[in-house]
Design a protein around this motif. Structure first.
Motif, PDB file in Angstrom:
ATOM      1  N   ARG A 171      -9.100  -1.541  -3.023  1.00  0.00           N
ATOM      2  CA  ARG A 171      -9.441  -2.911  -2.632  1.00  0.00           C
ATOM      3  C   ARG A 171     -10.574  -3.429  -3.511  1.00  0.00           C
ATOM      4  O   ARG A 171     -11.565  -2.730  -3.701  1.00  0.00           O
ATOM      5  CB  ARG A 171      -9.902  -2.973  -1.166  1.00  0.00           C
ATOM      6  CG  ARG A 171      -8.787  -2.797  -0.159  1.00  0.00           C
ATOM      7  CD  ARG A 171      -7.845  -4.007  -0.179  1.00  0.00           C
ATOM      8  NE  ARG A 171      -6.765  -3.880   0.766  1.00  0.00           N
ATOM      9  CZ  ARG A 171      -5.587  -3.326   0.507  1.00  0.00           C
ATOM     10  NH1 ARG A 171      -5.334  -2.796  -0.670  1.00  0.00           N
ATOM     11  NH2 ARG A 171      -4.653  -3.290   1.418  1.00  0.00           N
ATOM     12  N   VAL A 191      -5.605   3.908  -1.577  1.00  0.00           N
ATOM     13  CA  VAL A 191      -5.631   2.467  -1.329  1.00  0.00           C
ATOM     14  C   VAL A 191      -6.832   1.896  -2.075  1.00  0.00           C
ATOM     15  O   VAL A 191      -7.955   2.358  -1.901  1.00  0.00           O
ATOM     16  CB  VAL A 191      -5.741   2.171   0.185  1.00  0.00           C
ATOM     17  CG1 VAL A 191      -5.899   0.678   0.435  1.00  0.00           C
ATOM     18  CG2 VAL A 191      -4.529   2.718   0.918  1.00  0.00           C
ATOM     19  N   ASN A 215       0.814  -1.211   0.000  1.00  0.00           N
ATOM     20  CA  ASN A 215       0.000   0.000   0.000  1.00  0.00           C
ATOM     21  C   ASN A 215       0.847   1.262   0.000  1.00  0.00           C
ATOM     22  O   ASN A 215       1.938   1.240   0.530  1.00  0.00           O
ATOM     23  CB  ASN A 215      -0.881  -0.004   1.257  1.00  0.00           C
ATOM     24  CG  ASN A 215      -1.821  -1.190   1.241  1.00  0.00           C
ATOM     25  OD1 ASN A 215      -2.675  -1.292   0.395  1.00  0.00           O
ATOM     26  ND2 ASN A 215      -1.634  -2.100   2.181  1.00  0.00           N
ATOM     27  N   PRO A 216       0.359   2.375  -0.528  1.00  0.00           N
ATOM     28  CA  PRO A 216      -0.892   2.509  -1.267  1.00  0.00           C
ATOM     29  C   PRO A 216      -0.729   2.005  -2.703  1.00  0.00           C
ATOM     30  O   PRO A 216       0.393   1.836  -3.173  1.00  0.00           O
ATOM     31  CB  PRO A 216      -1.146   4.019  -1.247  1.00  0.00           C
ATOM     32  CG  PRO A 216       0.235   4.608  -1.219  1.00  0.00           C
ATOM     33  CD  PRO A 216       1.069   3.651  -0.403  1.00  0.00           C
ATOM     34  N   ILE A 271      -9.973   9.648   3.951  1.00  0.00           N
ATOM     35  CA  ILE A 271      -9.719   9.084   5.283  1.00  0.00           C
ATOM     36  C   ILE A 271      -9.233  10.201   6.196  1.00  0.00           C
ATOM     37  O   ILE A 271      -8.426  11.000   5.828  1.00  0.00           O
ATOM     38  CB  ILE A 271      -8.656   7.953   5.200  1.00  0.00           C
ATOM     39  CG1 ILE A 271      -9.094   6.879   4.223  1.00  0.00           C
ATOM     40  CG2 ILE A 271      -8.382   7.371   6.581  1.00  0.00           C
ATOM     41  CD1 ILE A 271     -10.419   6.224   4.525  1.00  0.00           C
ATOM     42  N   LEU A 326      -5.875   1.744   7.199  1.00  0.00           N
ATOM     43  CA  LEU A 326      -5.978   3.076   6.610  1.00  0.00           C
ATOM     44  C   LEU A 326      -5.385   4.146   7.523  1.00  0.00           C
ATOM     45  O   LEU A 326      -4.825   5.131   7.039  1.00  0.00           O
ATOM     46  CB  LEU A 326      -7.433   3.402   6.240  1.00  0.00           C
ATOM     47  CG  LEU A 326      -7.868   2.990   4.829  1.00  0.00           C
ATOM     48  CD1 LEU A 326      -7.186   3.776   3.755  1.00  0.00           C
ATOM     49  CD2 LEU A 326      -7.776   1.519   4.554  1.00  0.00           C
ATOM     50  N   THR A 343      -5.128  11.026   2.131  1.00  0.00           N
ATOM     51  CA  THR A 343      -5.325   9.581   2.014  1.00  0.00           C
ATOM     52  C   THR A 343      -6.759   9.290   1.596  1.00  0.00           C
ATOM     53  O   THR A 343      -7.697   9.843   2.180  1.00  0.00           O
ATOM     54  CB  THR A 343      -5.039   8.891   3.362  1.00  0.00           C
ATOM     55  OG1 THR A 343      -3.733   9.259   3.800  1.00  0.00           O
ATOM     56  CG2 THR A 343      -5.131   7.378   3.234  1.00  0.00           C
ATOM     57  N   TYR A 344      -6.897   8.420   0.605  1.00  0.00           N
ATOM     58  CA  TYR A 344      -8.218   8.017   0.131  1.00  0.00           C
ATOM     59  C   TYR A 344      -8.305   6.501   0.041  1.00  0.00           C
ATOM     60  O   TYR A 344      -7.313   5.818  -0.215  1.00  0.00           O
ATOM     61  CB  TYR A 344      -8.502   8.599  -1.257  1.00  0.00           C
ATOM     62  CG  TYR A 344      -8.864  10.060  -1.226  1.00  0.00           C
ATOM     63  CD1 TYR A 344     -10.190  10.465  -1.084  1.00  0.00           C
ATOM     64  CD2 TYR A 344      -7.886  11.032  -1.340  1.00  0.00           C
ATOM     65  CE1 TYR A 344     -10.522  11.813  -1.058  1.00  0.00           C
ATOM     66  CE2 TYR A 344      -8.204  12.379  -1.310  1.00  0.00           C
ATOM     67  CZ  TYR A 344      -9.523  12.761  -1.170  1.00  0.00           C
ATOM     68  OH  TYR A 344      -9.857  14.088  -1.140  1.00  0.00           O
ATOM     69  N   TYR A 345      -9.520   6.010   0.227  1.00  0.00           N
ATOM     70  CA  TYR A 345      -9.825   4.585   0.072  1.00  0.00           C
ATOM     71  C   TYR A 345     -10.765   4.442  -1.112  1.00  0.00           C
ATOM     72  O   TYR A 345     -11.716   5.227  -1.260  1.00  0.00           O
ATOM     73  CB  TYR A 345     -10.500   4.058   1.344  1.00  0.00           C
ATOM     74  CG  TYR A 345     -11.106   2.685   1.176  1.00  0.00           C
ATOM     75  CD1 TYR A 345     -10.298   1.554   1.122  1.00  0.00           C
ATOM     76  CD2 TYR A 345     -12.480   2.519   1.053  1.00  0.00           C
ATOM     77  CE1 TYR A 345     -10.847   0.301   0.947  1.00  0.00           C
ATOM     78  CE2 TYR A 345     -13.038   1.262   0.888  1.00  0.00           C
ATOM     79  CZ  TYR A 345     -12.217   0.163   0.836  1.00  0.00           C
ATOM     80  OH  TYR A 345     -12.770  -1.076   0.660  1.00  0.00           O
ATOM     81  N   TYR A 356     -14.021  -0.469   5.164  1.00  0.00           N
ATOM     82  CA  TYR A 356     -12.581  -0.651   5.015  1.00  0.00           C
ATOM     83  C   TYR A 356     -11.930  -0.971   6.354  1.00  0.00           C
ATOM     84  O   TYR A 356     -12.525  -0.782   7.412  1.00  0.00           O
ATOM     85  CB  TYR A 356     -11.943   0.590   4.375  1.00  0.00           C
ATOM     86  CG  TYR A 356     -12.175   1.861   5.154  1.00  0.00           C
ATOM     87  CD1 TYR A 356     -11.305   2.250   6.161  1.00  0.00           C
ATOM     88  CD2 TYR A 356     -13.271   2.675   4.870  1.00  0.00           C
ATOM     89  CE1 TYR A 356     -11.520   3.413   6.876  1.00  0.00           C
ATOM     90  CE2 TYR A 356     -13.494   3.844   5.590  1.00  0.00           C
ATOM     91  CZ  TYR A 356     -12.614   4.208   6.587  1.00  0.00           C
ATOM     92  OH  TYR A 356     -12.833   5.354   7.306  1.00  0.00           O
TER      93      TYR A 356
END
Length: 122
Positions: free
Chosen positions: A59, A57, A42-43, A122, A75, A89-91, A70
């Motif tokens: 998934r 990140v 990651n990321p 995030i 995270l 930071t993003y998911y 998540y």
């Protein structure tokens, strides 16, 4: 035509999810600084847009799991790492489901459904 169905591997599903997210990022003007296609490294994307750095990140999520849920611990670790670079930071959770029956795997060259609600900060 070969009637034997071949389920996509975890890596193939991950690559498909990354392609979906990558196309969105590209269309929104993100510049790719780094791309990592290994599922547990990651990321997956480090991007730049308007002089802001982003750690993203990705998934792939299989039925019946919810792509919006998540791993908070993971995270938070990524966010801590990103903060050292003043990065956001993003998911991106991407649900990939068999179009005929969500209980079946996604098969190579067969229809599938995508559940993706975009980037979650995030």
């Amino acid at each position: 035509m070969n009637n034997k169905l071949q389920a996509l591997t975890e890596q193939e599903l991950h690559n498909l999810a990354m392609n979906i997210v990558g196309r969105q990022l590209e269309s929104e003007g993100y510049e790719f600084m780094g791309v990592n296609s290994k599922p547990l490294k990651n990321p997956q994307f480090v991007c730049l847009k308007d002089k802001q750095l982003y750690f993203i990140v990705v998934r792939n999520v299989v039925y019946p799991n919810d792509p919006a849920i998540y791993d908070k611990g993971l995270l938070m670790k990524i966010k801590k790492q990103a903060s050292k670079f003043e990065a956001k930071t993003y998911y991106a959770g991407v649900g990939l489901f068999n179009a005929e029956d969500q209980n079946l795997p996604v098969y190579l060259n067969e229809a599938y459904l995508v559940q993706y609600d975009g980037l979650l900060e995030i």
